[in-house]
Design a protein around this motif. Structure first.
Motif, PDB file in Angstrom:
ATOM      1  N   GLU A 278     -21.677  -2.641 128.734  1.00 22.14           N
ATOM      2  CA  GLU A 278     -22.174  -3.982 129.031  1.00 22.14           C
ATOM      3  C   GLU A 278     -22.079  -4.882 127.801  1.00 22.14           C
ATOM      4  OE1 GLU A 278     -25.400  -3.086 132.616  1.00 22.14           O
ATOM      5  OE2 GLU A 278     -26.102  -3.301 130.553  1.00 22.14           O
ATOM      6  N   THR A 279     -22.382  -4.325 126.637  1.00 25.04           N
ATOM      7  CA  THR A 279     -22.289  -5.105 125.395  1.00 25.04           C
ATOM      8  C   THR A 279     -20.851  -5.531 125.128  1.00 25.04           C
ATOM      9  OG1 THR A 279     -24.221  -4.017 124.423  1.00 25.04           O
ATOM     10  CG2 THR A 279     -22.665  -5.043 122.899  1.00 25.04           C
ATOM     11  N   ALA A 280     -19.897  -4.647 125.393  1.00 27.10           N
ATOM     12  CA  ALA A 280     -18.487  -4.984 125.184  1.00 27.10           C
ATOM     13  C   ALA A 280     -18.081  -6.175 126.039  1.00 27.10           C
ATOM     14  CB  ALA A 280     -17.610  -3.773 125.497  1.00 27.10           C
ATOM     15  N   PHE A 281     -18.527  -6.215 127.273  1.00 32.28           N
ATOM     16  CA  PHE A 281     -18.196  -7.352 128.132  1.00 32.28           C
ATOM     17  C   PHE A 281     -18.959  -8.609 127.718  1.00 32.28           C
ATOM     18  CE2 PHE A 281     -16.694  -4.133 131.304  1.00 32.28           C
ATOM     19  CZ  PHE A 281     -15.388  -4.599 131.360  1.00 32.28           C
ATOM     20  N   SER A 282     -20.178  -8.428 127.266  1.00 38.33           N
ATOM     21  CA  SER A 282     -20.944  -9.577 126.768  1.00 38.33           C
ATOM     22  C   SER A 282     -20.254 -10.202 125.569  1.00 38.33           C
ATOM     23  CB  SER A 282     -22.364  -9.145 126.403  1.00 38.33           C
ATOM     24  OG  SER A 282     -23.101 -10.220 125.863  1.00 38.33           O
ATOM     25  N   ASP A 283     -19.746  -9.364 124.690  1.00 41.40           N
ATOM     26  CA  ASP A 283     -19.028  -9.866 123.512  1.00 41.40           C
ATOM     27  C   ASP A 283     -17.752 -10.611 123.906  1.00 41.40           C
ATOM     28  OD1 ASP A 283     -20.963  -8.755 121.912  1.00 41.40           O
ATOM     29  OD2 ASP A 283     -19.791  -6.980 121.374  1.00 41.40           O
ATOM     30  N   ALA A 284     -17.192 -10.247 125.080  1.00 37.70           N
ATOM     31  CA  ALA A 284     -15.983 -10.912 125.567  1.00 37.70           C
ATOM     32  C   ALA A 284     -16.306 -12.159 126.389  1.00 37.70           C
ATOM     33  CB  ALA A 284     -15.157  -9.943 126.405  1.00 37.70           C
ATOM     34  N   GLY A 285     -17.598 -12.453 126.556  1.00 31.66           N
ATOM     35  CA  GLY A 285     -18.002 -13.667 127.248  1.00 31.66           C
ATOM     36  C   GLY A 285     -18.332 -13.516 128.712  1.00 31.66           C
ATOM     37  N   PHE A 286     -18.571 -12.267 129.168  1.00 26.95           N
ATOM     38  CA  PHE A 286     -18.845 -12.029 130.580  1.00 26.95           C
ATOM     39  C   PHE A 286     -20.207 -11.375 130.769  1.00 26.95           C
ATOM     40  CE2 PHE A 286     -14.228 -11.926 130.207  1.00 26.95           C
ATOM     41  CZ  PHE A 286     -13.846 -12.812 131.211  1.00 26.95           C
ATOM     42  N   THR A 287     -20.922 -11.780 131.803  1.00 31.22           N
ATOM     43  CA  THR A 287     -22.069 -11.006 132.240  1.00 31.22           C
ATOM     44  C   THR A 287     -21.541  -9.799 133.011  1.00 31.22           C
ATOM     45  OG1 THR A 287     -22.250 -12.291 134.290  1.00 31.22           O
ATOM     46  CG2 THR A 287     -23.553 -13.037 132.389  1.00 31.22           C
ATOM     47  N   SER A 288     -22.372  -8.786 133.186  1.00 36.63           N
ATOM     48  CA  SER A 288     -21.918  -7.596 133.902  1.00 36.63           C
ATOM     49  C   SER A 288     -23.102  -6.889 134.529  1.00 36.63           C
ATOM     50  CB  SER A 288     -21.173  -6.639 132.955  1.00 36.63           C
ATOM     51  OG  SER A 288     -22.025  -6.206 131.906  1.00 36.63           O
ATOM     52  N   ALA A 289     -22.798  -6.048 135.490  1.00 35.96           N
ATOM     53  CA  ALA A 289     -23.819  -5.244 136.165  1.00 35.96           C
ATOM     54  C   ALA A 289     -23.428  -3.782 136.074  1.00 35.96           C
ATOM     55  CB  ALA A 289     -23.955  -5.668 137.620  1.00 35.96           C
ATOM     56  N   GLY A 290     -24.316  -2.955 135.543  1.00 39.18           N
ATOM     57  CA  GLY A 290     -24.028  -1.541 135.378  1.00 39.18           C
ATOM     58  C   GLY A 290     -24.830  -0.670 136.317  1.00 39.18           C
ATOM     59  N   HIS A 291     -24.253   0.475 136.691  1.00 40.43           N
ATOM     60  CA  HIS A 291     -24.934   1.456 137.532  1.00 40.43           C
ATOM     61  C   HIS A 291     -24.683   2.853 136.974  1.00 40.43           C
ATOM     62  CE1 HIS A 291     -24.341  -1.922 140.377  1.00 40.43           C
ATOM     63  NE2 HIS A 291     -25.498  -1.534 140.862  1.00 40.43           N
ATOM     64  N   ILE A 292     -25.694   3.677 137.007  1.00 43.97           N
ATOM     65  CA  ILE A 292     -25.567   5.092 136.652  1.00 43.97           C
ATOM     66  C   ILE A 292     -25.619   5.880 137.952  1.00 43.97           C
ATOM     67  CG2 ILE A 292     -26.604   7.025 135.415  1.00 43.97           C
ATOM     68  CD1 ILE A 292     -27.756   4.939 133.440  1.00 43.97           C
ATOM     69  N   LEU A 293     -24.505   6.517 138.310  1.00 42.63           N
ATOM     70  CA  LEU A 293     -24.341   7.087 139.633  1.00 42.63           C
ATOM     71  C   LEU A 293     -23.993   8.571 139.570  1.00 42.63           C
ATOM     72  CD1 LEU A 293     -22.121   4.170 141.009  1.00 42.63           C
ATOM     73  CD2 LEU A 293     -24.600   4.428 141.294  1.00 42.63           C
ATOM     74  N   LYS A 294     -24.103   9.216 140.719  1.00 43.35           N
ATOM     75  CA  LYS A 294     -23.626  10.582 140.913  1.00 43.35           C
ATOM     76  C   LYS A 294     -22.519  10.551 141.976  1.00 43.35           C
ATOM     77  CE  LYS A 294     -26.790  12.965 138.481  1.00 43.35           C
ATOM     78  NZ  LYS A 294     -26.495  14.010 137.488  1.00 43.35           N
ATOM     79  N   ALA A 295     -21.882  11.682 142.181  1.00 46.03           N
ATOM     80  CA  ALA A 295     -20.928  11.788 143.275  1.00 46.03           C
ATOM     81  C   ALA A 295     -21.688  11.856 144.589  1.00 46.03           C
ATOM     82  CB  ALA A 295     -20.066  13.032 143.112  1.00 46.03           C
ATOM     83  N   CYS A 296     -21.176  11.138 145.597  1.00 44.03           N
ATOM     84  CA  CYS A 296     -21.728  11.226 146.952  1.00 44.03           C
ATOM     85  C   CYS A 296     -20.844  12.195 147.735  1.00 44.03           C
ATOM     86  CB  CYS A 296     -21.735   9.846 147.612  1.00 44.03           C
ATOM     87  SG  CYS A 296     -22.084   9.894 149.389  1.00 44.03           S
ATOM     88  N   ASN A 297     -21.404  13.326 148.125  1.00 45.90           N
ATOM     89  CA  ASN A 297     -20.596  14.362 148.763  1.00 45.90           C
ATOM     90  C   ASN A 297     -20.593  14.303 150.289  1.00 45.90           C
ATOM     91  OD1 ASN A 297     -19.576  15.716 146.449  1.00 45.90           O
ATOM     92  ND2 ASN A 297     -21.576  16.668 146.135  1.00 45.90           N
ATOM     93  N   GLU A 298     -21.392  13.409 150.894  1.00 45.71           N
ATOM     94  CA  GLU A 298     -21.461  13.413 152.348  1.00 45.71           C
ATOM     95  C   GLU A 298     -20.690  12.259 152.997  1.00 45.71           C
ATOM     96  OE1 GLU A 298     -25.514  13.149 153.489  1.00 45.71           O
ATOM     97  OE2 GLU A 298     -25.918  11.327 152.340  1.00 45.71           O
ATOM     98  N   GLY A 299     -20.334  11.243 152.269  1.00 47.52           N
ATOM     99  CA  GLY A 299     -19.569  10.155 152.847  1.00 47.52           C
ATOM    100  C   GLY A 299     -20.367   9.294 153.794  1.00 47.52           C
ATOM    101  N   ALA A 300     -19.672   8.546 154.654  1.00 47.54           N
ATOM    102  CA  ALA A 300     -20.325   7.641 155.593  1.00 47.54           C
ATOM    103  C   ALA A 300     -21.166   8.424 156.595  1.00 47.54           C
ATOM    104  CB  ALA A 300     -19.280   6.785 156.301  1.00 47.54           C
ATOM    105  N   LYS A 301     -22.300   7.844 156.994  1.00 50.49           N
ATOM    106  CA  LYS A 301     -23.163   8.527 157.935  1.00 50.49           C
ATOM    107  C   LYS A 301     -23.969   7.530 158.744  1.00 50.49           C
ATOM    108  CE  LYS A 301     -27.008  10.348 156.431  1.00 50.49           C
ATOM    109  NZ  LYS A 301     -27.997  11.167 155.716  1.00 50.49           N
ATOM    110  N   ARG A 302     -24.348   7.929 159.947  1.00 50.35           N
ATOM    111  CA  ARG A 302     -25.257   7.139 160.761  1.00 50.35           C
ATOM    112  C   ARG A 302     -26.659   7.184 160.150  1.00 50.35           C
ATOM    113  NH1 ARG A 302     -24.323   7.046 166.376  1.00 50.35           N
ATOM    114  NH2 ARG A 302     -26.385   6.075 166.496  1.00 50.35           N
ATOM    115  N   ILE A 303     -27.359   6.083 160.197  1.00 53.76           N
ATOM    116  CA  ILE A 303     -28.736   6.038 159.691  1.00 53.76           C
ATOM    117  C   ILE A 303     -29.638   5.392 160.735  1.00 53.76           C
ATOM    118  CG2 ILE A 303     -28.176   6.069 157.241  1.00 53.76           C
ATOM    119  CD1 ILE A 303     -28.346   3.049 157.203  1.00 53.76           C
TER     120      ILE A 303
END
Length: 303
Positions: A278-303
């Motif tokens: 995020e800091t690297a993009f800020s230094d380049a003049g852009f705002t950014s949105a970060g996410h810390i994610l895991k792998a989703c092993n089940e894919g699309a599903k009905r809810i």
């Protein structure tokens, strides 16, 4: 008023460095689509979350709506004449995290349910691939996990590998769009034979590293000569963001899809990595949105 039908679809990251147009991975960031039939005169689209200002809110123009119509046509059925299509968008739009694939997959599943469930999963995959034009995002969106796809007569044939919980995937999306068309346009028409051999060895190494959970070796599999050298210059601050991720403890980093999102792979230091990118993009003049994610092993599903 009839019961609401809901579908949850994961974000996806494609290419994964050396796996250009062949690899895709589902992530634990989700869009949701809901349909509720009513006694009104038309289908209305409600959009919540990201893209509310830019995504078409007319049923005929909306990507989810178009996918519902196509699914109904394949089934030979008719969609309800009136209802509410409610979209909950958390996947950044036009940033290389599969927002369009999520829309297509969600719409196809909704349309299939509403017209008799005439398509099995393979038939829905075939339709999604036809509408998207390539399988690297729609397949993991449907199936989950790490997916390798080839086309047989235009239809995707897929191998799927579920991933463990030890790996983190840190995505940072700057306030910059890189259209797929532009990202394709910068690619050369021909490449040296040695570059093809380079990528074949790297992608085989990458998949094996994931299967064997040898995450320290991921960085070798992310090396690429087919698209990264040409696409990375389209993302101001992108190269620095990838370097910063590794300096902060990432096992490797690359561009997600055609960008502008960058993605880092890690087993620890995930918060430091997110902040560094995020800091690297800020230094380049852009705002950014970060996410810390895991792998989703089940894919699309009905809810």
């Amino acid at each position: 008023m009839k019961p609401t039908i809901g579908v949850r679809v994961p974000a996806t990251t494609a290419n994964l460095g050396s796996g250009f147009d062949a690899l895709g991975l589902a992530l634990t960031l989700y869009n949701e689509v809901y349909f509720t039939e009513d006694d009104g005169s038309a289908v209305r689209v409600e959009i919540e979350g990201l893209g509310k200002e830019s995504i078409p809110d007319g049923f005929a123009d909306n990507m989810v709506g178009k996918a519902m119509v196509r699914a109904a046509a394949v089934n030979g059925g008719k969609l309800p004449k009136s209802g509410i299509l409610h979209l909950v968008n958390r996947i950044p739009v036009a940033r290389g995290l599969g927002s369009s694939s999520a829309a297509l997959v969600g719409g196809i599943i909704l349309g299939n349910v509403l017209t008799g469930n005439g398509m099995d999963r393979q038939a829905m995959l075939n339709l999604a691939n036809e509408m998207e034009g390539h399988p690297d995002n729609v397949v993991p969106a449907f199936c989950g996990g790490l997916c390798m796809s080839v086309l047989d007569g235009g239809n995707p044939v897929t191998q799927r590998v579920p991933l463990g919980k030890a790996a983190f995937f840190i995505t940072v999306s700057p306030s910059l769009e890189v259209s797929t068309e532009r990202a394709r346009a910068v690619l050369p028409q021909t490449l040296p034979y040695k570059d093809g051999v380079f990528n074949v060895s790297r992608v085989a190494f990458l998949v094996t590293a994931f299967i064997n959970k040898q995450y320290d070796n991921i960085r070798y599999g992310l090396e690429d000569r087919l698209h990264m050298p040409y696409r990375l210059p389209l993302i101001p601050g992108g190269e620095r963001a990838l370097q910063a991720a590794v300096e902060a403890g990432a096992l490797g980093a690359t561009v997600s899809g055609s960008g502008s999102t960058v993605i880092a792979f890690a087993t620890d230091h995930e918060e430091d990595i997110r902040k560094a990118m995020e800091t690297a993009f800020s230094d380049a003049g852009f705002t950014s949105a970060g996410h810390i994610l895991k792998a989703c092993n089940e894919g699309a599903k009905r809810i």
